[in-house]
Design a protein around this motif. Structure first.
Motif, PDB file in Angstrom:
ATOM      1  N   ASP A  95      37.896  30.310  28.538  1.00  0.00           N
ATOM      2  CA  ASP A  95      39.202  30.529  29.151  1.00  0.00           C
ATOM      3  C   ASP A  95      40.172  29.389  28.852  1.00  0.00           C
ATOM      4  O   ASP A  95      39.869  28.214  29.075  1.00  0.00           O
ATOM      5  CB  ASP A  95      39.056  30.654  30.680  1.00  0.00           C
ATOM      6  N   PHE A  97      44.850  29.100  28.265  1.00  0.00           N
ATOM      7  CA  PHE A  97      46.082  29.811  27.930  1.00  0.00           C
ATOM      8  C   PHE A  97      46.227  29.949  26.417  1.00  0.00           C
ATOM      9  O   PHE A  97      45.795  29.062  25.664  1.00  0.00           O
ATOM     10  CB  PHE A  97      47.301  29.064  28.486  1.00  0.00           C
ATOM     11  N   LYS A 100      47.378  27.168  24.285  1.00  0.00           N
ATOM     12  CA  LYS A 100      46.474  26.029  24.062  1.00  0.00           C
ATOM     13  C   LYS A 100      45.204  26.459  23.316  1.00  0.00           C
ATOM     14  O   LYS A 100      44.318  25.653  23.089  1.00  0.00           O
ATOM     15  CB  LYS A 100      46.041  25.433  25.409  1.00  0.00           C
ATOM     16  N   SER A 141      34.782  44.741  31.414  1.00  0.00           N
ATOM     17  CA  SER A 141      35.271  43.934  32.550  1.00  0.00           C
ATOM     18  C   SER A 141      36.585  44.502  33.057  1.00  0.00           C
ATOM     19  O   SER A 141      37.382  45.047  32.276  1.00  0.00           O
ATOM     20  CB  SER A 141      35.518  42.489  32.096  1.00  0.00           C
ATOM     21  N   GLN A 148      44.059  39.042  32.089  1.00  0.00           N
ATOM     22  CA  GLN A 148      43.891  37.965  33.064  1.00  0.00           C
ATOM     23  C   GLN A 148      44.416  36.666  32.482  1.00  0.00           C
ATOM     24  O   GLN A 148      44.274  36.410  31.275  1.00  0.00           O
ATOM     25  CB  GLN A 148      42.408  37.836  33.467  1.00  0.00           C
ATOM     26  N   PHE A 149      45.032  35.867  33.326  1.00  0.00           N
ATOM     27  CA  PHE A 149      45.455  34.509  32.948  1.00  0.00           C
ATOM     28  C   PHE A 149      44.320  33.805  32.203  1.00  0.00           C
ATOM     29  O   PHE A 149      43.186  33.819  32.666  1.00  0.00           O
ATOM     30  CB  PHE A 149      45.726  33.658  34.189  1.00  0.00           C
ATOM     31  N   GLY A 150      44.623  33.199  31.091  1.00  0.00           N
ATOM     32  CA  GLY A 150      43.634  32.364  30.403  1.00  0.00           C
ATOM     33  C   GLY A 150      42.597  33.147  29.621  1.00  0.00           C
ATOM     34  O   GLY A 150      41.622  32.575  29.142  1.00  0.00           O
ATOM     35  N   GLN A 151      42.800  34.471  29.501  1.00  0.00           N
ATOM     36  CA  GLN A 151      41.751  35.298  28.884  1.00  0.00           C
ATOM     37  C   GLN A 151      42.307  36.273  27.840  1.00  0.00           C
ATOM     38  O   GLN A 151      41.880  37.432  27.792  1.00  0.00           O
ATOM     39  CB  GLN A 151      40.994  36.077  29.953  1.00  0.00           C
ATOM     40  N   TYR A 154      39.098  37.107  25.896  1.00  0.00           N
ATOM     41  CA  TYR A 154      38.108  37.914  26.639  1.00  0.00           C
ATOM     42  C   TYR A 154      38.689  39.297  26.975  1.00  0.00           C
ATOM     43  O   TYR A 154      38.001  40.316  26.827  1.00  0.00           O
ATOM     44  CB  TYR A 154      37.765  37.141  27.912  1.00  0.00           C
ATOM     45  N   TYR A 186      34.844  40.969  39.641  1.00  0.00           N
ATOM     46  CA  TYR A 186      34.285  39.608  39.734  1.00  0.00           C
ATOM     47  C   TYR A 186      32.913  39.670  40.393  1.00  0.00           C
ATOM     48  O   TYR A 186      32.755  40.225  41.472  1.00  0.00           O
ATOM     49  CB  TYR A 186      35.256  38.698  40.497  1.00  0.00           C
ATOM     50  N   PRO A 196      37.708  27.398  38.346  1.00  0.00           N
ATOM     51  CA  PRO A 196      38.070  26.363  39.319  1.00  0.00           C
ATOM     52  C   PRO A 196      38.164  26.952  40.741  1.00  0.00           C
ATOM     53  O   PRO A 196      38.728  28.035  40.938  1.00  0.00           O
ATOM     54  CB  PRO A 196      39.444  25.889  38.820  1.00  0.00           C
ATOM     55  N   ILE A 199      41.312  28.578  42.235  1.00  0.00           N
ATOM     56  CA  ILE A 199      41.704  29.819  41.554  1.00  0.00           C
ATOM     57  C   ILE A 199      40.721  30.938  41.903  1.00  0.00           C
ATOM     58  O   ILE A 199      41.116  32.077  42.151  1.00  0.00           O
ATOM     59  CB  ILE A 199      41.795  29.584  40.034  1.00  0.00           C
ATOM     60  N   ILE A 203      41.490  34.580  43.610  1.00  0.00           N
ATOM     61  CA  ILE A 203      41.090  35.880  43.040  1.00  0.00           C
ATOM     62  C   ILE A 203      40.370  36.706  44.105  1.00  0.00           C
ATOM     63  O   ILE A 203      40.669  37.892  44.299  1.00  0.00           O
ATOM     64  CB  ILE A 203      40.197  35.674  41.791  1.00  0.00           C
TER      65      ILE A 203
HETATM   66  N1  CAA Z   1      46.528  33.887  39.085  1.00  0.00           N
HETATM   67  C1  CAA Z   1      47.722  33.282  39.317  1.00  0.00           C
HETATM   68  N2  CAA Z   1      48.078  32.115  38.745  1.00  0.00           N
HETATM   69  C2  CAA Z   1      47.201  31.538  37.914  1.00  0.00           C
HETATM   70  C3  CAA Z   1      45.954  32.093  37.623  1.00  0.00           C
HETATM   71  C4  CAA Z   1      45.639  33.308  38.253  1.00  0.00           C
HETATM   72  N3  CAA Z   1      44.497  33.916  38.047  1.00  0.00           N
HETATM   73  N4  CAA Z   1      45.315  31.297  36.773  1.00  0.00           N
HETATM   74  C5  CAA Z   1      46.140  30.238  36.545  1.00  0.00           C
HETATM   75  N5  CAA Z   1      47.266  30.392  37.233  1.00  0.00           N
HETATM   76  C6  CAA Z   1      48.397  29.478  37.320  1.00  0.00           C
HETATM   77  C7  CAA Z   1      48.013  28.227  38.088  1.00  0.00           C
HETATM   78  O1  CAA Z   1      48.100  28.442  39.490  1.00  0.00           O
HETATM   79  C8  CAA Z   1      49.034  27.226  37.594  1.00  0.00           C
HETATM   80  O2  CAA Z   1      50.270  27.443  38.250  1.00  0.00           O
HETATM   81  P1  CAA Z   1      51.249  26.189  38.531  1.00  0.00           P
HETATM   82  O3  CAA Z   1      51.574  25.641  37.166  1.00  0.00           O
HETATM   83  O4  CAA Z   1      52.415  26.832  39.222  1.00  0.00           O
HETATM   84  O5  CAA Z   1      50.442  25.274  39.364  1.00  0.00           O
HETATM   85  C9  CAA Z   1      49.216  27.626  36.135  1.00  0.00           C
HETATM   86  O6  CAA Z   1      48.747  28.993  36.022  1.00  0.00           O
HETATM   87  C10 CAA Z   1      48.402  26.731  35.220  1.00  0.00           C
HETATM   88  O7  CAA Z   1      47.033  26.773  35.665  1.00  0.00           O
HETATM   89  P2  CAA Z   1      46.059  25.543  35.468  1.00  0.00           P
HETATM   90  O8  CAA Z   1      46.697  24.289  36.011  1.00  0.00           O
HETATM   91  O9  CAA Z   1      44.740  25.936  36.015  1.00  0.00           O
HETATM   92  O10 CAA Z   1      46.052  25.410  33.880  1.00  0.00           O
HETATM   93  P3  CAA Z   1      44.862  25.050  32.949  1.00  0.00           P
HETATM   94  O11 CAA Z   1      45.427  25.046  31.573  1.00  0.00           O
HETATM   95  O12 CAA Z   1      44.144  23.841  33.436  1.00  0.00           O
HETATM   96  O13 CAA Z   1      43.843  26.272  33.108  1.00  0.00           O
HETATM   97  C11 CAA Z   1      43.132  28.536  33.123  1.00  0.00           C
HETATM   98  C12 CAA Z   1      44.282  27.572  32.857  1.00  0.00           C
HETATM   99  C13 CAA Z   1      42.033  28.313  32.094  1.00  0.00           C
HETATM  100  C14 CAA Z   1      43.708  29.943  32.948  1.00  0.00           C
HETATM  101  C15 CAA Z   1      42.547  28.310  34.516  1.00  0.00           C
HETATM  102  O14 CAA Z   1      43.585  28.429  35.434  1.00  0.00           O
HETATM  103  C16 CAA Z   1      41.456  29.301  34.855  1.00  0.00           C
HETATM  104  O15 CAA Z   1      40.307  29.070  34.567  1.00  0.00           O
HETATM  105  N6  CAA Z   1      41.821  30.453  35.457  1.00  0.00           N
HETATM  106  C17 CAA Z   1      40.879  31.478  35.814  1.00  0.00           C
HETATM  107  C18 CAA Z   1      40.697  32.420  34.632  1.00  0.00           C
HETATM  108  C19 CAA Z   1      39.792  33.556  35.066  1.00  0.00           C
HETATM  109  O16 CAA Z   1      40.076  34.275  35.996  1.00  0.00           O
HETATM  110  N7  CAA Z   1      38.673  33.747  34.366  1.00  0.00           N
HETATM  111  C20 CAA Z   1      37.741  34.740  34.735  1.00  0.00           C
HETATM  112  C21 CAA Z   1      36.363  34.225  34.435  1.00  0.00           C
HETATM  113  S1  CAA Z   1      35.090  35.292  35.083  1.00  0.00           S
HETATM  114  C22 CAA Z   1      35.057  36.575  34.046  1.00  0.00           C
HETATM  115  O17 CAA Z   1      35.704  36.640  33.062  1.00  0.00           O
HETATM  116  C23 CAA Z   1      34.113  37.687  34.425  1.00  0.00           C
HETATM  117  C24 CAA Z   1      34.826  38.963  34.509  1.00  0.00           C
HETATM  118  O18 CAA Z   1      34.612  39.809  33.663  1.00  0.00           O
HETATM  119  C25 CAA Z   1      35.685  39.246  35.646  1.00  0.00           C
END
Ligand code: CAA
Length: 248
Positions: A95, A97, A100, A141, A148-151, A154, A186, A196, A199, A203
């Protein structure tokens, strides 16, 4: 015992382990793939399942590598016989953005989560067609349905899995083979534990069910789709997401 053989990719993962157990409980012989037996302590995993009464074989294979899948398939067929049920459950996250994201974050997720579905299905579909029976269940998924943010990686891979499912279902239905997708929301596994804390809680707050799924809640749907009696469910996506995303 129904004597059918099921192969589960990533069967030693959080959801995969419960899928293996559910299939053993329903009477299947089950074999899982793992990439690195030593690093994943597959012997310890197998022993702990055995202690609980579940006998599961394993075979080493990097499912993102087509040739490795061909070798693995030949070994499985020789040692255990033809595969009747294939569950494509291997998956990883990287994960970050998009602005990056390194090319390797993109390609590794696409290779492990999506290319693997082709690499492994390609080995077993011909024999399923010849024998007039087969069940393929692909684990996608909710994030492939919603994004999804950061995905971006994925979400693209998981959405791609369902496109693959629908196309292969149409090709396979005339031959008695079903191909379906299960799209978990999830689930309480090490993958979601890596999100984290703040976050992750945000969710969970959005899930109408008010909690994550247990891996068993996904596995029982896989076992249902794998059953001989599920012959007319084909090309479907079954969401298991606590009403996080409702669609029809
Ligand atoms: N909803 C709303 N806002 C979100 C968000 C979300 N899910 N994820 C990130 N943001 C926002 C943050 O709150 C933050 O906002 P501000 O700048 O206003 O504070 C901004 O985006 C930047 O976030 P980070 O400071 O966390 O930035 P980062 O670069 O360090 O990390 C990230 C970005 C990797 C996306 C991290 O936020 C993260 O890991 N998010 C969760 C991603 C996720 O949900 N992954 C699912 C994994 S499980 C899976 O995938 C199984 C499945 O099938 C469901």
């Amino acid at each position: 015992m129904n004597d059918r053989l099921a192969l589960v990719t990533g069967g030693n993962g959080g959801i995969g382990t419960e899928i293996c157990k559910a299939l053993v409980s329903t009477g299947y012989r089950v074999v899982t793939t793992c990439v690195d037996p030593e690093a994943e302590d597959i012997g310890g995993w197998q022993a702990s399942l055995r202690e609980s009464g579940y006998e599961v074989d394993w075979v080493a294979c990097d499912v993102s590598d087509f040739e490795a899948c061909a070798t693995m398939a030949a070994q499985v067929v020789e040692e255990l016989g033809a595969v009747d049920v294939l569950v494509n459950a291997a998956g990883i996250t990287r994960d970050t953005f998009l602005h990056k994201m390194a090319p390797e974050d993109w390609s590794s997720v696409l290779r492990v989560n999506l290319d693997s579905v082709f690499n492994v299905s390609r080995q077993f579909i011909p024999s399923m067609r010849d024998r007039g029976f087969g069940r393929v269940v692909n684990i996608a998924s909710v994030n492939g349905q919603t994004g999804q943010f950061g995905q971006t990686n994925y979400s693209a891979a998981k959405a791609g899995i369902h496109g693959f499912t629908m196309a292969l279902a149409k090709e396979s239905a005339p031959k008695g083979v079903t191909v379906n997708t299960v799209s978990p929301g999830y689930v309480r596994t090490s993958m979601t534990a890596a999100i984290p804390e703040e976050i992750r809680q945000g969710i969970i707050d959005q899930v109408p069910a008010g909690r994550m799924a247990e891996p068993e809640e996904i596995a029982r749907v896989v076992a249902f789709l794998a059953a001989d009696e599920s012959a007319y469910i084909n090309g479907a996506n079954i969401p298991v997401n606590g009403a996080l995303f409702c669609s029809f």
